[in-house]
Design a protein around this motif. Structure first.
Motif, mmCIF file in Angstrom:
data_model
loop_
_atom_site.group_PDB
_atom_site.id
_atom_site.type_symbol
_atom_site.label_atom_id
_atom_site.label_comp_id
_atom_site.label_asym_id
_atom_site.label_seq_id
_atom_site.Cartn_x
_atom_site.Cartn_y
_atom_site.Cartn_z
ATOM 1 N N VAL A 61 0.867 -1.179 0.000
ATOM 2 C CA VAL A 61 0.000 0.000 0.000
ATOM 3 C C VAL A 61 0.904 1.229 0.000
ATOM 4 O O VAL A 61 1.750 1.379 0.884
ATOM 5 C CB VAL A 61 -0.931 0.036 1.242
ATOM 6 C CG1 VAL A 61 -1.862 1.244 1.165
ATOM 7 C CG2 VAL A 61 -1.741 -1.249 1.351
ATOM 8 N N GLU A 62 0.733 2.101 -0.998
ATOM 9 C CA GLU A 62 1.580 3.290 -1.126
ATOM 10 C C GLU A 62 1.391 4.222 0.065
ATOM 11 O O GLU A 62 0.314 4.272 0.673
ATOM 12 C CB GLU A 62 1.215 4.016 -2.431
ATOM 13 C CG GLU A 62 2.265 5.012 -2.898
ATOM 14 C CD GLU A 62 2.040 6.402 -2.351
ATOM 15 O OE1 GLU A 62 3.012 7.193 -2.349
ATOM 16 O OE2 GLU A 62 0.912 6.708 -1.912
ATOM 17 N N GLY A 63 2.469 4.943 0.434
ATOM 18 C CA GLY A 63 2.478 5.726 1.658
ATOM 19 C C GLY A 63 1.349 6.728 1.796
ATOM 20 O O GLY A 63 0.715 6.817 2.851
ATOM 21 N N LEU A 64 1.082 7.507 0.738
ATOM 22 C CA LEU A 64 0.008 8.491 0.846
ATOM 23 C C LEU A 64 -1.357 7.828 0.942
ATOM 24 O O LEU A 64 -2.279 8.383 1.543
ATOM 25 C CB LEU A 64 0.043 9.461 -0.334
ATOM 26 C CG LEU A 64 1.217 10.442 -0.389
ATOM 27 C CD1 LEU A 64 0.939 11.553 -1.397
ATOM 28 C CD2 LEU A 64 1.524 11.038 0.978
ATOM 29 N N ARG A 68 -4.009 8.565 3.870
ATOM 30 C CA ARG A 68 -5.422 8.904 3.646
ATOM 31 C C ARG A 68 -6.345 7.938 4.377
ATOM 32 O O ARG A 68 -7.355 8.342 4.975
ATOM 33 C CB ARG A 68 -5.731 8.898 2.156
ATOM 34 C CG ARG A 68 -5.022 10.014 1.369
ATOM 35 C CD ARG A 68 -5.519 10.057 -0.066
ATOM 36 N NE ARG A 68 -4.740 10.993 -0.859
ATOM 37 C CZ ARG A 68 -3.728 10.649 -1.650
ATOM 38 N NH1 ARG A 68 -3.384 9.366 -1.766
ATOM 39 N NH2 ARG A 68 -3.069 11.570 -2.329
ATOM 40 N N ARG A 69 -6.019 6.649 4.349
ATOM 41 C CA ARG A 69 -6.877 5.659 5.018
ATOM 42 C C ARG A 69 -6.878 5.860 6.529
ATOM 43 O O ARG A 69 -7.919 5.700 7.193
ATOM 44 C CB ARG A 69 -6.407 4.236 4.672
ATOM 45 C CG ARG A 69 -6.603 3.859 3.214
ATOM 46 C CD ARG A 69 -6.382 2.372 3.026
ATOM 47 N NE ARG A 69 -6.149 2.022 1.642
ATOM 48 C CZ ARG A 69 -5.979 0.775 1.204
ATOM 49 N NH1 ARG A 69 -6.027 -0.220 2.065
ATOM 50 N NH2 ARG A 69 -5.755 0.531 -0.068
ATOM 51 N N THR A 77 -3.068 10.620 14.763
ATOM 52 C CA THR A 77 -1.648 10.589 15.107
ATOM 53 C C THR A 77 -0.853 11.502 14.175
ATOM 54 O O THR A 77 -0.999 11.412 12.960
ATOM 55 C CB THR A 77 -1.098 9.159 14.974
ATOM 56 O OG1 THR A 77 -1.896 8.273 15.746
ATOM 57 C CG2 THR A 77 0.354 9.089 15.424
ATOM 58 N N PRO A 78 -0.001 12.390 14.707
ATOM 59 C CA PRO A 78 0.823 13.241 13.830
ATOM 60 C C PRO A 78 1.721 12.397 12.931
ATOM 61 O O PRO A 78 2.361 11.449 13.395
ATOM 62 C CB PRO A 78 1.646 14.072 14.819
ATOM 63 C CG PRO A 78 0.866 14.068 16.076
ATOM 64 C CD PRO A 78 0.190 12.730 16.135
ATOM 65 N N ILE A 79 1.765 12.750 11.651
ATOM 66 C CA ILE A 79 2.515 11.962 10.670
ATOM 67 C C ILE A 79 3.511 12.849 9.928
ATOM 68 O O ILE A 79 3.160 13.917 9.430
ATOM 69 C CB ILE A 79 1.562 11.283 9.665
ATOM 70 C CG1 ILE A 79 0.690 10.254 10.387
ATOM 71 C CG2 ILE A 79 2.353 10.601 8.540
ATOM 72 C CD1 ILE A 79 -0.351 9.586 9.510
ATOM 73 N N GLY A 94 1.494 15.622 0.019
ATOM 74 C CA GLY A 94 1.589 14.983 1.324
ATOM 75 C C GLY A 94 0.818 15.727 2.393
ATOM 76 O O GLY A 94 0.090 15.122 3.189
ATOM 77 N N LEU A 95 0.947 17.047 2.401
ATOM 78 C CA LEU A 95 0.243 17.846 3.403
ATOM 79 C C LEU A 95 -1.258 17.826 3.166
ATOM 80 O O LEU A 95 -2.049 17.768 4.121
ATOM 81 C CB LEU A 95 0.779 19.280 3.392
ATOM 82 C CG LEU A 95 2.259 19.415 3.799
ATOM 83 C CD1 LEU A 95 2.732 20.845 3.569
ATOM 84 C CD2 LEU A 95 2.476 19.010 5.242
ATOM 85 N N ASN A 96 -1.660 17.851 1.908
ATOM 86 C CA ASN A 96 -3.095 17.790 1.602
ATOM 87 C C ASN A 96 -3.697 16.439 1.968
ATOM 88 O O ASN A 96 -4.902 16.341 2.243
ATOM 89 C CB ASN A 96 -3.334 18.075 0.119
ATOM 90 C CG ASN A 96 -3.216 19.548 -0.224
ATOM 91 O OD1 ASN A 96 -3.278 20.406 0.663
ATOM 92 N ND2 ASN A 96 -3.038 19.858 -1.496
ATOM 93 N N ALA A 97 -2.865 15.389 1.957
ATOM 94 C CA ALA A 97 -3.356 14.054 2.324
ATOM 95 C C ALA A 97 -3.530 13.903 3.831
ATOM 96 O O ALA A 97 -4.129 12.931 4.295
ATOM 97 C CB ALA A 97 -2.403 12.983 1.800
#
Length: 222
Positions: A61-64, A68-69, A77-79, A94-97
Motif C-alpha cells: 500500500v503506497e504511503g500516501l 489517507r486511510r 496521530t501526527p505523521i 503529502g500535506l493535503n493528504a
C-alpha cells in the motif's frame, strides 16, 4: 521503555529503517518498524503511537494511501512523510493528504529527530477530537456529537471507554485489558460490561461490537 513516546517507522529500505530505529531509540523513543504499507496501516489503526514517520514508496500500500486511510478512519496521530519525492508539488500532496510535516531524502539527522520530537510534543499537548463512523467524541468536554449534530454528554468512564475503543478501531480489547486501562480502581470485570451497556443504551448496540469469547471493539453508528 515506560513513559517513552511511541513512534512508528514505515520504511521498506532495510538499512534506512534500521538506522532510523537505532537513532530514535538512542534519543529515548519507543520504536516499532513496518516495512510495507499493509503492516503500517494495520499498526496505525490498531496500536497507539505518538507519531508516525511514513515513507511514500512503500510496497503493498503506497504511503500516501496509508495516510489517507488512517485519516479517513479517524486516526489523528501526527505523521511526518519522509520521501525521495521532494518537489513543492510532492510536499503539497503529502500535506493535503493529512500529514503534519514532510521531509525530503536525503535529510539531516538532527533536523529529523527535532521534527519527530516536535510532533510527539504536539500529540501530548493536544487532546484532539476522536472521530468514529457516525460521530465524534470531544474527550475534554466528554461529549459526543453525531453526524446529525445531536450532542450527548458522557460520564468520565463512558468517555474514557469510548475514547480508547475509537482511537484503535481495529483492535479487539479483552475485558481484562479494558479493566486495566479504563477502570484502574475497579476490581470487578463486570464493570466493563456495565459501561458498554450504558454506551449502547445511548447510541445503539452497533456502536460497540462484541467479539465472542474475546471482548469488544469499536463499531459504527452509520
Amino acid at each position: 521503555m515506560s513513559g517513552s513516546s511511541r513512534v512508528l517507522i514505515a520504511e521498506d529500505d532495510v538499512r534506512l529503517a534500521g538506522m532510523l530505529e537505532g537513532l530514535l531509540r538512542s534519543e529515548g523513543f519507543d520504536v516499532e518498524v513496518a516495512r510495507d504499507g499493509q503492516r503500517a496501516l494495520h499498526l496505525g489503526l490498531t496500536a497507539g503511537f505518538d507519531a508516525i514517520v511514513l515513507d511514500r514508496g512503500l510496497p503493498a500500500v503506497e504511503g500516501l494511501d496509508v495516510l489517507r486511510r488512517l485519516r479517513d478512519s479517524g486516526i489523528t496521530t501526527p505523521i511526518l512523510v519522509l520521501s525521495a519525492l521532494g518537489t513543492a508539488p510532492d510536499r503539497v500532496d503529502g500535506l493535503n493528504a493529512g500529514a503534519e510535516d514532510y521531509v525530503a531524502k536525503p535529510f539531516d539527522i538532527d533536523e529529523l529527530v527535532a521534527r519527530v520530537r516536535a510532533l510527539t510534543r504536539r500529540a501530548s499537548a493536544v487532546v484532539p477530537t476522536v472521530r468514529f463512523p457516525g460521530g465524534r467524541l470531544d474527550p475534554e468536554s466528554r461529549t459526543v456529537t453525531l453526524d446529525d449534530d445531536t450532542t450527548t454528554a458522557l460520564s468520565e468512564r463512558e468517555s474514557a471507554l469510548l475514547e480508547l475503543l475509537a482511537r484503535r478501531p481495529g483492535q479487539v480489547f479483552s475485558r481484562a485489558l479494558l479493566l486495566e486501562e479504563v477502570f484502574a480502581a475497579a476490581d470487578d470485570p463486570g464493570v466493563v460490561d456495565t459501561y458498554v451497556h450504558h454506551l449502547r443504551r445511548k447510541f445503539g448496540r452497533s456502536l460497540i461490537e462484541t467479539v465472542r469469547g474475546v471482548g469488544y471493539r469499536m463499531g459504527s453508528l452509520s
